[in-house]
Design a protein around this motif. Structure first.
Motif, PDB file in Angstrom:
ATOM      1  N   UNK A 165       0.827  -1.215   0.000  1.00  0.00           N
ATOM      2  CA  UNK A 165       0.000   0.000   0.000  1.00  0.00           C
ATOM      3  C   UNK A 165       0.858   1.260   0.000  1.00  0.00           C
ATOM      4  N   UNK A 166       1.822   1.307   0.891  1.00  0.00           N
ATOM      5  CA  UNK A 166       2.695   2.481   0.941  1.00  0.00           C
ATOM      6  C   UNK A 166       3.428   2.678  -0.375  1.00  0.00           C
ATOM      7  N   UNK A 167       3.882   1.564  -0.918  1.00  0.00           N
ATOM      8  CA  UNK A 167       4.638   1.652  -2.169  1.00  0.00           C
ATOM      9  C   UNK A 167       3.791   2.144  -3.319  1.00  0.00           C
ATOM     10  N   UNK A 168       2.580   1.643  -3.412  1.00  0.00           N
ATOM     11  CA  UNK A 168       1.755   2.038  -4.556  1.00  0.00           C
ATOM     12  C   UNK A 168       1.371   3.509  -4.450  1.00  0.00           C
ATOM     13  N   UNK A 169       1.266   4.005  -3.230  1.00  0.00           N
ATOM     14  CA  UNK A 169       0.985   5.438  -3.068  1.00  0.00           C
ATOM     15  C   UNK A 169       2.167   6.260  -3.571  1.00  0.00           C
ATOM     16  N   UNK A 170       3.349   5.783  -3.336  1.00  0.00           N
ATOM     17  CA  UNK A 170       4.535   6.468  -3.844  1.00  0.00           C
ATOM     18  C   UNK A 170       4.563   6.421  -5.369  1.00  0.00           C
ATOM     19  N   UNK A 171       4.158   5.294  -5.886  1.00  0.00           N
ATOM     20  CA  UNK A 171       4.074   5.094  -7.332  1.00  0.00           C
ATOM     21  C   UNK A 171       3.082   6.072  -7.951  1.00  0.00           C
ATOM     22  N   UNK A 172       1.940   6.183  -7.315  1.00  0.00           N
ATOM     23  CA  UNK A 172       0.917   7.104  -7.806  1.00  0.00           C
ATOM     24  C   UNK A 172       1.431   8.534  -7.822  1.00  0.00           C
ATOM     25  N   UNK A 173       2.152   8.876  -6.780  1.00  0.00           N
ATOM     26  CA  UNK A 173       2.743  10.201  -6.680  1.00  0.00           C
ATOM     27  C   UNK A 173       3.701  10.447  -7.844  1.00  0.00           C
ATOM     28  N   UNK A 174       4.494   9.432  -8.118  1.00  0.00           N
ATOM     29  CA  UNK A 174       5.491   9.543  -9.189  1.00  0.00           C
ATOM     30  C   UNK A 174       4.830   9.704 -10.546  1.00  0.00           C
ATOM     31  N   UNK A 175       3.823   8.910 -10.808  1.00  0.00           N
ATOM     32  CA  UNK A 175       3.181   8.955 -12.123  1.00  0.00           C
ATOM     33  C   UNK A 175       2.045   9.963 -12.150  1.00  0.00           C
ATOM     34  N   UNK A 176       1.698  10.473 -10.987  1.00  0.00           N
ATOM     35  CA  UNK A 176       0.646  11.473 -10.870  1.00  0.00           C
ATOM     36  C   UNK A 176      -0.633  11.032 -11.571  1.00  0.00           C
ATOM     37  N   UNK A 177      -0.970   9.772 -11.378  1.00  0.00           N
ATOM     38  CA  UNK A 177      -2.172   9.244 -12.020  1.00  0.00           C
ATOM     39  C   UNK A 177      -2.632   7.990 -11.297  1.00  0.00           C
ATOM     40  N   UNK A 178      -3.945   7.859 -11.179  1.00  0.00           N
ATOM     41  CA  UNK A 178      -4.504   6.680 -10.515  1.00  0.00           C
ATOM     42  C   UNK A 178      -4.361   5.430 -11.370  1.00  0.00           C
ATOM     43  N   UNK A 179      -3.910   5.604 -12.598  1.00  0.00           N
ATOM     44  CA  UNK A 179      -3.762   4.457 -13.505  1.00  0.00           C
ATOM     45  C   UNK A 179      -2.966   3.312 -12.887  1.00  0.00           C
ATOM     46  N   UNK A 180      -1.857   3.653 -12.229  1.00  0.00           N
ATOM     47  CA  UNK A 180      -1.031   2.581 -11.621  1.00  0.00           C
ATOM     48  C   UNK A 180      -1.775   1.810 -10.562  1.00  0.00           C
ATOM     49  N   UNK A 181      -2.809   2.396 -10.011  1.00  0.00           N
ATOM     50  CA  UNK A 181      -3.525   1.708  -8.951  1.00  0.00           C
ATOM     51  C   UNK A 181      -4.200   0.432  -9.465  1.00  0.00           C
ATOM     52  N   UNK A 182      -4.612   0.422 -10.727  1.00  0.00           N
ATOM     53  CA  UNK A 182      -5.405  -0.699 -11.218  1.00  0.00           C
ATOM     54  C   UNK A 182      -4.614  -1.999 -11.346  1.00  0.00           C
ATOM     55  N   UNK A 183      -3.439  -1.985 -12.006  1.00  0.00           N
ATOM     56  CA  UNK A 183      -2.654  -3.228 -11.996  1.00  0.00           C
ATOM     57  C   UNK A 183      -2.304  -3.676 -10.580  1.00  0.00           C
ATOM     58  N   UNK A 184      -2.035  -2.714  -9.720  1.00  0.00           N
ATOM     59  CA  UNK A 184      -1.730  -3.074  -8.328  1.00  0.00           C
ATOM     60  C   UNK A 184      -2.911  -3.803  -7.697  1.00  0.00           C
ATOM     61  N   UNK A 185      -4.102  -3.227  -7.844  1.00  0.00           N
ATOM     62  CA  UNK A 185      -5.290  -3.822  -7.224  1.00  0.00           C
ATOM     63  C   UNK A 185      -5.588  -5.208  -7.797  1.00  0.00           C
ATOM     64  N   UNK A 186      -5.405  -5.354  -9.101  1.00  0.00           N
ATOM     65  CA  UNK A 186      -5.649  -6.668  -9.720  1.00  0.00           C
ATOM     66  C   UNK A 186      -4.720  -7.717  -9.133  1.00  0.00           C
ATOM     67  N   UNK A 187      -3.444  -7.335  -9.028  1.00  0.00           N
ATOM     68  CA  UNK A 187      -2.478  -8.309  -8.510  1.00  0.00           C
ATOM     69  C   UNK A 187      -2.697  -8.567  -7.035  1.00  0.00           C
ATOM     70  N   UNK A 188      -3.096  -7.526  -6.328  1.00  0.00           N
ATOM     71  CA  UNK A 188      -3.423  -7.721  -4.906  1.00  0.00           C
ATOM     72  C   UNK A 188      -4.533  -8.746  -4.757  1.00  0.00           C
ATOM     73  N   UNK A 189      -5.528  -8.631  -5.629  1.00  0.00           N
ATOM     74  CA  UNK A 189      -6.652  -9.565  -5.561  1.00  0.00           C
ATOM     75  C   UNK A 189      -6.192 -10.996  -5.802  1.00  0.00           C
ATOM     76  N   UNK A 190      -5.372 -11.201  -6.843  1.00  0.00           N
ATOM     77  CA  UNK A 190      -4.951 -12.598  -7.068  1.00  0.00           C
ATOM     78  C   UNK A 190      -4.043 -13.071  -5.947  1.00  0.00           C
ATOM     79  N   UNK A 191      -3.221 -12.184  -5.431  1.00  0.00           N
ATOM     80  CA  UNK A 191      -2.394 -12.591  -4.283  1.00  0.00           C
ATOM     81  C   UNK A 191      -3.272 -13.004  -3.105  1.00  0.00           C
ATOM     82  N   UNK A 192      -4.237 -12.161  -2.778  1.00  0.00           N
ATOM     83  CA  UNK A 192      -5.094 -12.454  -1.621  1.00  0.00           C
ATOM     84  C   UNK A 192      -5.841 -13.775  -1.815  1.00  0.00           C
TER      85      UNK A 192
END
Lengths: 196, 196
Positions: A165-192
């Motif tokens: 979670x902390x990392x993806x927030x940093x990622x979002x900051x870097x890319x300045x777009x919620x776009x990165x959140x989606x691959x993260x969430x998808x992978x989080x789901x399969x991991x969970x």
DNA sequence: TTAAAAACATACTATTTAGTATGTTATCAT
DNA sequence: ATGATAACATACTAAATAGTATGTTTTTAA
């Protein structure tokens, strides 16, 4: 609420917003009193130093938010997998308090203050532990209900998930777009789902 | 190497160390010239502004380190699962350049500079993309070799893994101990094994 | 109603900051 | 060897910064 308390609260709230956007060190007292329309005398009546105000922001602004947005959602849900996924989805996509371009306030504070300000470190550690403890408990309950595999280590999973979670927030900051959140969430789901 | 080049390089190296420890904004030019024993005239001969030096640090100090410590290890290994796990283990446990109490230099820079300094944002984005691109390619190769499941999405996995890395570095900073790294690494290993 | 204390207002200070103006010394091509 | 320019050195400046000194106004308890 008394007027003095209201003054204190507006200082904390506006200062938090500025710090969330610009960072702690680069937000000056003059910035704060300019946007709050509070005079320097009033500011220093309520807070002995800037750092005292910083700690108060964490305790009085961040902590309640943490409880409402990070902890309660975990406790409401039955299934820990859904609980964690829905929490992350909500925090990243729906939550209006948190902005992609400014990252996670607690994480920002940690990054900026932690190696040099013991007081900040302590209170931020408390904050984080509150969250992780609840997440660990959620997973443990899930194990007892048979919703989570027996060999899953709740603390391990929590460390892994919170880091993500902390990392993806940093990622979002870097890319300045919620776009990165989606691959993260998808992978989080399969991991969970592998924890079932 | 010419003497002038050596001066420039020591400025960059020492400034990097200070910034890694204290942060960019709180490291002053006076701090830098004090620890480098270089005069202000020399400093401003080599760099027009502080920000120009900051960008130079990322390009000339961080980038080569990234290539050596983050990218090459990924390319050397055959199995992407081993490649990623060993990389993370090495970065977190063995690497002497990176210190637990100060986190990840690139992540620190991102956190501190990205929302407000477009130049920093650009160059940090480049840096990150270099890393993620190589990781994506590594996973893709692994898929072709049959070492990774067909339905695995390399970009998704990379986003997830890199986020975890940044986050755990923040965690280490907060707890000021490598202890948190171990549960993270264990869970990373079981996660990576689900990709087989 | 009034006196004391709480809450705020204004003007100031000492230090730190990035950056500059104006030098002097080292290096190198001719 | 010498002149030009690269490389450095020193002393300064203007702005910003956290914090203070010393007020005035507002609340509150009696």
């Amino acid at each position: 609420m008394k007027k003095a308390e209201a003054t204190r609260l507006t200082i904390l709230q506006k200062a938090f917003e500025l710090i969330y956007i610009k960072g702690y060190q680069t937000t000056s007292i003059d910035d704060i009193i300019a946007t709050t329309q509070v005079t320097k005398g009033a500011f220093y009546y309520h807070f002995k130093t800037k750092d005292e105000m910083g700690i108060a922001i964490i305790n009085e602004i961040l902590k309640p938010t943490l409880t409402n947005s990070f902890i309660e959602p975990l406790q409401r849900e039955e299934n820990p997998i859904d609980a964690i996924y829905n929490l992350m989805h909500h925090l990243l996509i729906e939550n209006e308090f948190l902005k992609v371009e400014y990252g996670c306030p607690a994480s920002n504070f940690t990054q900026e203050m932690t190696p040099w300000h013991a007081d900040f470190n302590n209170v931020l550690n408390e904050l984080t532990q509150q969250w992780t403890n609840v997440m660990i408990a959620t997973i443990e309950k899930g194990k007892k209900k048979g919703l989570i595999r027996e060999d899953v280590n709740p603390k391990q999973v929590t460390t892994f998930v919170v880091s993500g979670y902390w990392g993806i927030r940093n990622f979002g900051k870097l890319e300045n777009s919620k776009k990165v959140y989606f691959p993260y969430l998808k992978e989080l789901k399969s991991y969970l789902n592998t924890l079932k």
